[in-house]
Design a protein around this motif. Structure first.
Motif, short mmCIF file in Angstrom:
data_model
loop_
_atom_site.label_atom_id
_atom_site.label_comp_id
_atom_site.label_asym_id
_atom_site.label_seq_id
_atom_site.Cartn_x
_atom_site.Cartn_y
_atom_site.Cartn_z
N LEU A 1 0.85 -1.18 0.00
CA LEU A 1 0.00 0.00 0.00
C LEU A 1 0.88 1.23 0.00
CD1 LEU A 1 -3.05 0.83 0.31
CD2 LEU A 1 -2.58 1.03 2.75
N LEU A 2 0.59 2.17 -0.91
CA LEU A 2 1.34 3.41 -1.00
C LEU A 2 0.42 4.59 -0.76
CD1 LEU A 2 3.34 2.85 -4.32
CD2 LEU A 2 4.24 2.67 -2.01
N GLY A 3 0.97 5.63 -0.18
CA GLY A 3 0.25 6.89 -0.10
C GLY A 3 0.44 7.64 -1.41
N VAL A 4 -0.60 8.31 -1.86
CA VAL A 4 -0.52 9.15 -3.06
C VAL A 4 -0.58 10.59 -2.58
CG1 VAL A 4 -1.53 9.70 -5.30
CG2 VAL A 4 -1.69 7.37 -4.41
N VAL A 5 0.49 11.34 -2.83
CA VAL A 5 0.58 12.70 -2.31
C VAL A 5 0.58 13.72 -3.45
CG1 VAL A 5 1.79 12.02 -0.21
CG2 VAL A 5 3.11 12.58 -2.23
N GLY A 6 0.08 14.90 -3.13
CA GLY A 6 0.08 16.00 -4.08
C GLY A 6 1.40 16.75 -4.02
N GLU A 7 1.46 17.84 -4.76
CA GLU A 7 2.69 18.63 -4.83
C GLU A 7 3.10 19.17 -3.47
OE1 GLU A 7 2.43 21.65 -7.79
OE2 GLU A 7 1.92 20.22 -9.36
N GLY A 8 2.13 19.53 -2.64
CA GLY A 8 2.43 20.06 -1.31
C GLY A 8 2.73 19.00 -0.27
N GLY A 9 2.67 17.73 -0.66
CA GLY A 9 2.95 16.65 0.26
C GLY A 9 1.73 16.13 1.00
N GLY A 10 0.56 16.72 0.74
CA GLY A 10 -0.66 16.26 1.40
C GLY A 10 -1.17 14.97 0.80
N LEU A 11 -1.74 14.14 1.65
CA LEU A 11 -2.25 12.85 1.21
C LEU A 11 -3.51 13.04 0.38
CD1 LEU A 11 -1.83 9.76 1.50
CD2 LEU A 11 -3.50 9.86 3.35
N MET A 12 -3.49 12.54 -0.84
CA MET A 12 -4.64 12.61 -1.75
C MET A 12 -5.39 11.29 -1.83
SD MET A 12 -2.99 14.72 -4.92
CE MET A 12 -4.51 14.60 -5.86
N GLY A 13 -4.67 10.20 -1.63
CA GLY A 13 -5.29 8.90 -1.76
C GLY A 13 -4.34 7.78 -1.41
N LEU A 14 -4.82 6.56 -1.67
CA LEU A 14 -4.04 5.35 -1.42
C LEU A 14 -4.12 4.48 -2.66
CD1 LEU A 14 -5.56 4.51 2.07
CD2 LEU A 14 -3.38 5.61 1.63
N VAL A 15 -3.06 3.78 -2.94
CA VAL A 15 -3.07 2.81 -4.03
C VAL A 15 -2.47 1.51 -3.50
CG1 VAL A 15 -0.86 3.52 -5.06
CG2 VAL A 15 -2.59 2.42 -6.47
N SER A 16 -3.15 0.42 -3.78
CA SER A 16 -2.69 -0.88 -3.29
C SER A 16 -2.18 -1.71 -4.46
CB SER A 16 -3.84 -1.62 -2.61
OG SER A 16 -4.79 -2.02 -3.57
N GLU A 17 -1.49 -2.77 -4.10
CA GLU A 17 -1.01 -3.70 -5.11
C GLU A 17 -2.19 -4.30 -5.88
OE1 GLU A 17 2.28 -7.25 -5.32
OE2 GLU A 17 1.06 -7.09 -3.52
N ALA A 18 -3.29 -4.53 -5.18
CA ALA A 18 -4.49 -5.09 -5.82
C ALA A 18 -5.07 -4.11 -6.84
CB ALA A 18 -5.53 -5.44 -4.77
N HIS A 19 -5.06 -2.79 -6.53
CA HIS A 19 -5.51 -1.79 -7.49
C HIS A 19 -4.69 -1.87 -8.77
CE1 HIS A 19 -7.00 0.74 -3.94
NE2 HIS A 19 -8.08 0.55 -4.69
N ILE A 20 -3.38 -1.96 -8.60
CA ILE A 20 -2.47 -1.96 -9.74
C ILE A 20 -2.65 -3.21 -10.58
CG2 ILE A 20 -0.03 -2.04 -10.39
CD1 ILE A 20 0.48 -0.20 -7.96
N LEU A 21 -2.70 -4.37 -9.93
CA LEU A 21 -2.85 -5.62 -10.66
C LEU A 21 -4.18 -5.70 -11.40
CD1 LEU A 21 -1.23 -8.10 -8.13
CD2 LEU A 21 -0.22 -7.14 -10.21
N ALA A 22 -5.23 -5.13 -10.81
CA ALA A 22 -6.54 -5.14 -11.46
C ALA A 22 -6.56 -4.27 -12.72
CB ALA A 22 -7.61 -4.67 -10.49
#
Length: 103
Positions: free
Chosen positions: A38-59
Motif C-alpha cells: 500500500l502506498l500513499g498518493v501525495v500531491g505537490e504540497g505533500g498532502g495525502l490525496m489517496g491510497l493505491v494498493s497492489e491489488a488496485h495496480i494488478l486489477a
C-alpha cells in the motif's frame, strides 16, 4: 473517534509515496523497493490525496503506463467529513505462489 485515530496513525507511518501522475509501473516498483502493498498518493504540497494498493495496480495492469490517479482510492477531507473507502478486488493464490483475480 477511535477509528479516526487508527487511520491517522496508519497514514502517518507511510514510508513510501507516489504522485498521482506517476505510472502504475512506477508505483509497483516503489512497492517492491519498500516491500509494502500500500502506498500513499501525495500531491505537490505533500498532502495525502489517496491510497493505491497492489491489488488496485494488478486489477488495472492492462495499461502499466496509466497514471496512479486512475486507480487510487481517494481520501476525504481532514476532520473525518468523508470516509476513506478502499474497494479491493479479490485475488486467489495459485500453485507456485502466483496470484490471479477471483471470479
Amino acid at each position: 473517534m477511535r477509528q479516526n485515530r487508527a487511520i491517522k496513525e496508519t497514514l502517518s507511518s507511510f514510508i513510501a509515496t507516489v504522485f498521482p501522475t506517476d505510472t502504475l509501473l512506477r508505483a509497483l516498483r516503489e512497492m517492491e523497493r519498500h516491500q509494502v502493498q500500500l502506498l500513499g498518493v501525495v500531491g505537490e504540497g505533500g498532502g495525502l490525496m489517496g491510497l493505491v494498493s497492489e491489488a488496485h495496480i494488478l486489477a488495472a495492469w492492462g495499461d502499466p503506463l496509466a497514471p496512479v490517479s486512475e486507480v487510487m482510492a481517494r481520501v476525504g477531507l481532514p476532520g473525518g467529513r468523508r470516509r476513506v473507502s478502499l474497494r479491493l478486488p479479490r485475488f486467489c493464490l495459485r500453485r507456485g505462489g502466483r496470484m490471479r483475480l477471483a471470479t
